[in-house]
Design an enzyme around this catalytic site. Structure first.
Site, PDB file in Angstrom:
ATOM      1  CB  SER A 164      47.080  37.078  43.712  1.00 52.17           C
ATOM      2  OG  SER A 164      47.966  36.589  44.713  1.00 52.17           O
TER       3      SER A 164
ATOM      4  CB  SER B 240      47.338  33.646  46.098  1.00 53.60           C
ATOM      5  OG  SER B 240      46.290  34.553  46.318  1.00 53.60           O
TER       6      SER B 240
ATOM      7  CE  LYS C   7      51.452  36.711  43.728  1.00 54.58           C
ATOM      8  NZ  LYS C   7      50.588  36.113  44.783  1.00 54.58           N
TER       9      LYS C   7
END
Length: 483
Positions: free
Chosen positions: A156, A180, A81
């Site tokens: 996310s 997330s 990420k």
């Protein structure tokens, strides 16, 4: 949509020399070019470094030829990420305020992936500063769900989930503050695990809410997620909040039976408003648990309905403090202005997106004089009650809890314009972050062709128990988990 060998299979092939690691990395880049780039692509990968990745793969291949063990993830391509620091690619947190920023140091989890032999090929799209549940809040455009590109991949960490679901990589790293990793895993039909707070180092993870943040792992299968978590878990001297607790061999917890295991069914996670078809998939999973020898017991977590308001006081409060450092002075973009005050204001006004701005304002408000006790302190007291609910259930003889991961399947891009409606996407996941316990999502079926995730939660540092239950359920459900 997932295809190709598992992380374990790839690592074995690379270590044995039957498949060069460079070939697997080239295939990952080719798959990404096929499904990710262009106007109709998934927009899951923001940054990549082909040269560095192929160089690392060549070194793994050399170790294998020399008879050395390159590690449990030998030559396995992975993505991380964009809020996890890397040395050769930007770390922008999906935000314009950090556009072009390259970290001078590497996150511990990335170092440990490399030590395990993994090849980091790219950084993935995300909601700006991890604030969102759909990956629509990225400054670089929304990511899309590989199973239906008109829908969100969750957030996310939606970019990482999409990369695994699309068959680009078998393992990816995301981060969790309120769900997330687990929610995108559920939306994309893969496995996602959030470890116990302190199980994995946060050094190099750009902070959102420091008491809630945790690096998590996506995998095509439970085994892939287990190997990935095993590679990054453990005490880190650079992170004082990381725990000095023994790390089990999670991949060795494979079991075909759950005889003697007690699984709790929290009634608060099965309200009347829950989609009947999601309830049916969960009920079928409970039946499977019973067939595997487990006992299912109804339990109560009475403060569950306070999780969302509690989370959305604590997380923004901590975010308002953590994001104060992004001011145009030390790193990232800097607005041109006549005075220092104007430079600060213009940099932050234009650098942060709407959702980040909303949460900074909310967090600043609840920490301000006259409101701290009424909001932030009260939220911390309720957080303790939520954690105590879990502790009481586990102390009563319940080994694990099983719930839906999310109240819905993946929703269409643009469907949730109301922020509060979006926040409710985390209603079944935020509790584990508030309590600091480990939790895992795995596919348990589909509704209208879209994946449904089932969530397993356990007591602190009981990741091995999570994986045992998830291994058994995944094996028993077989192809039924994906249809």
């Amino acid at each position: 949509m997932m295809s190709g060998p598992s992380a374990a299979e790839l690592a074995r092939q690379h270590a044995a020399g039957t498949t060069p690691a460079t070939k697997s990395v080239e295939q990952a880049f080719a798959r990404a070019a096929e499904v990710d780039a262009g106007p109709g692509g998934l927009n899951a990968i923001l940054w990549d470094d082909r040269e560095a990745a192929l160089g690392a793969a060549a070194r793994v291949a050399d170790l294998a030829r020399q008879g050395h063990q390159p590690g449990p993830l030998a030559g396995v391509p992975v993505v991380v990420k964009d809020n996890i620091a890397t040395l050769t690619m930007p770390t922008t947190c999906g935000s314009r305020i950090l556009e072009g920023y390259v970290s001078p140091y590497e996150a511990t989890v990335v170092t440990r992936l490399r030590t395990a032999g993994a090849i980091v090929i790219g950084k993935t799209n995300m909601d700006e500063f991890a604030m969102g549940s759909s990956t629509e809040n990225s400054a670089y455009g929304p990511a899309k769900n590989p199973l239906d590109p008109t829908r969100v991949p969750g957030g996310s960490s939606g970019g990482s989930a999409a990369c695994v679901a699309a068959g680009i990589v078998p393992v990816a790293l995301g981060s969790e503050t309120g769900g997330s990793v687990r929610q995108p895993a559920a939306f994309c039909g893969i496995v996602g695990v959030k470890p116990t707070y302190g199980r994995v180092s946060r050094y190099g993870l750009v902070a959102f809410a420091s008491s809630l943040d945790q690096v998590g792992v996506f995998g095509r299968s439970v085994e892939d997620a287990a190997i990935g978590l095993g590679a990054i878990a453990g005490r880190d001297r650079y992170d004082s909040t990381s725990a000095d607790a023994a790390v089990d061999d999670y991949a060795a917890t494979v079991s075909e039976t759950l005889k003697g295991v007690v699984i709790g069914r929290p009634r608060e996670y099965f309200p009347d408003s829950l989609d009947a078809r999601i309830r049916e998939r969960c009920d079928a999973a409970f039946d499977t648990f019973r067939q595997l020898g487990a006992t299912v017991r109804d339990v109560s977590l009475p403060h569950t309905d306070l999780a969302i308001p509690t989370y959305y006081i604590i997380a923004p409060a901590e975010a308002s403090s953590n994001l104060a450092r992004f001011d145009g002075v030390r790193y990232g973009v800097r607005a041109k202005a006549a005075t220092l005050r104007e430079m600060y204001a213009d940099t932050r006004s234009h650098g942060f997106g709407r959702e980040v701005t909303r949460r900074i304002l909310l967090g600043t408000y609840v920490l301000s004089a006259g409101y701290y006790d009424a909001y932030y302190r009260k939220a911390q007291e309720v957080r303790a009650l939520i954690a105590d609910d879990f502790q009481k259930v586990f102390d009563s003889g319940v080994d694990m809890l099983f719930t839906p991961t999310a109240p819905t399947t993946a929703f269409p891009i643009g469907a949730k314009s109301d922020p509060y409606e979006m926040y409710l996407s985390d209603i079944f996941t935020a509790t584990a972050n508030l309590a600091g316990i480990p939790a895992l999502s795995l596919p348990i079926g589909r509704v209208d062709g879209l994946p449904v995730g089932g969530q397993v939660m356990a007591r602190h540092f009981a990741e091995a128990a999570l994986f045992r239950a998830a291994f058994a359920l995944e094996l028993a459900l077989g192809e039924a988990a994906h249809r």
